[in-house]
Write a protein that holds these residues in place. Structure first.
Motif, PDB file in Angstrom:
ATOM      1  N   THR A 144       0.953  -1.236  -0.220  1.00 70.32           N
ATOM      2  CA  THR A 144      -0.071   0.129   0.202  1.00 70.32           C
ATOM      3  C   THR A 144       0.973   1.319  -0.027  1.00 70.32           C
ATOM      4  OG1 THR A 144      -0.070   0.142   2.488  1.00 70.32           O
ATOM      5  CG2 THR A 144      -1.724  -1.302   1.637  1.00 70.32           C
ATOM      6  N   ALA A 145       0.277   2.362  -0.487  1.00 70.64           N
ATOM      7  CA  ALA A 145       0.993   3.534  -0.333  1.00 70.64           C
ATOM      8  C   ALA A 145       1.499   4.180   1.000  1.00 70.64           C
ATOM      9  CB  ALA A 145       0.177   4.550  -1.360  1.00 70.64           C
ATOM     10  N   PHE A 146       0.580   3.627   1.901  1.00 74.49           N
ATOM     11  CA  PHE A 146       0.876   4.159   3.283  1.00 74.49           C
ATOM     12  C   PHE A 146       1.885   3.681   3.794  1.00 74.49           C
ATOM     13  CE2 PHE A 146      -4.003   4.345   2.896  1.00 74.49           C
ATOM     14  CZ  PHE A 146      -4.044   5.564   3.509  1.00 74.49           C
ATOM     15  N   ARG A 147       2.773   2.823   3.363  1.00 73.43           N
ATOM     16  CA  ARG A 147       3.920   2.217   4.060  1.00 73.43           C
ATOM     17  C   ARG A 147       4.893   3.454   3.841  1.00 73.43           C
ATOM     18  NH1 ARG A 147       8.445  -0.545   1.175  1.00 73.43           N
ATOM     19  NH2 ARG A 147       8.692   0.597  -0.880  1.00 73.43           N
ATOM     20  N   LEU A 148       4.902   4.142   2.791  1.00 75.11           N
ATOM     21  CA  LEU A 148       5.845   5.261   2.570  1.00 75.11           C
ATOM     22  C   LEU A 148       5.882   6.390   3.817  1.00 75.11           C
ATOM     23  CD1 LEU A 148       5.113   6.453  -0.992  1.00 75.11           C
ATOM     24  CD2 LEU A 148       7.327   5.397  -0.084  1.00 75.11           C
ATOM     25  N   LEU A 149       4.456   6.431   4.340  1.00 72.66           N
ATOM     26  CA  LEU A 149       4.235   7.571   5.556  1.00 72.66           C
ATOM     27  C   LEU A 149       4.399   6.902   6.668  1.00 72.66           C
ATOM     28  CD1 LEU A 149       1.359   9.082   3.781  1.00 72.66           C
ATOM     29  CD2 LEU A 149       3.601   9.877   3.575  1.00 72.66           C
ATOM     30  N   LEU A 150       4.253   5.717   6.925  1.00 69.89           N
ATOM     31  CA  LEU A 150       4.417   4.996   8.364  1.00 69.89           C
ATOM     32  C   LEU A 150       5.326   4.137   8.681  1.00 69.89           C
ATOM     33  CD1 LEU A 150       0.572   4.094   8.219  1.00 69.89           C
ATOM     34  CD2 LEU A 150       1.649   5.989   9.346  1.00 69.89           C
TER      35      LEU A 150
END
Length: 179
Positions: free
Chosen positions: A80-86
């Motif tokens: 998911t793209a959220f891995r970049l932020l988390l």
């Protein structure tokens, strides 16, 4: 790239975050609820009734559970793209392809895709710029080209969040929403 570094710093220093959200799907249907984030990698979205949907990440996997129809979709958080932020070491210049960057006195908009070809979709983030950088909204573009918008409010960064919130419950177990 100073703005990208500010956004990177925002997520790098974020440990705990909770608040309210309003989600608008591609079908224009609005759903509300509460969310919780604990870096690295953990988050939970509890949708308000009548919905019985929960989205939870335990740091490894992301589960979308719909307790109305007793279904669950699970993917690796790394998909998911959220891995970049988390992730533990947020570095958008290293890990993301920046596809849009707008900045003025009041608003910062940054759109990005993961540089990894295995991670579909994109995310577009909206921040207020004053007095400090603060997340106010994001839009996700999924692999099917559908956009989901999420507006956040009542953000609290300092309170501790119970790690138990980020355990993915087994489907069919009783659904409890934290207070």
């Amino acid at each position: 790239m100073a703005v990208v570094k500010k956004v990177t710093a925002y997520f790098s220093t974020l440990e705990n975050l909770k608040g309210s959200f309003v989600q608008t799907g591609a079908d224009k249907k609005k759903m509300r609820g509460k969310f919780y984030v604990k870096r690295p990698g953990r988050f939970r979205f509890d949708y308000s009734p009548p919905s019985k949907q929960v989205i939870v990440s335990d740091g490894q996997n992301l589960a979308v559970q719909d307790h109305d129809i007793n279904t669950e979709d699970r993917v690796s958080l790394d998909q998911t793209a959220f891995r970049l932020l988390l992730r533990k070491d947020v570095d958008l210049l290293r890990d993301a392809k920046i596809t849009e960057l707008q900045s003025d006195n009041d608003l910062v908009i940054i759109a990005l895709r993961d540089k990894s070809p295995d991670t579909p979709g994109a995310i577009r983030l909206f921040f207020t710029a004053k007095p400090d950088l603060e997340l106010k909204e994001w839009e996700t573009l999924d692999a099917q080209g559908l956009v989901t918008q999420v507006e956040v409010s009542n953000l609290k960064k300092t309170e501790q969040i119970d790690l138990g919130l980020f355990k993915i419950p087994q489907m069919g177990s009783s659904l409890s929403t934290p207070q």
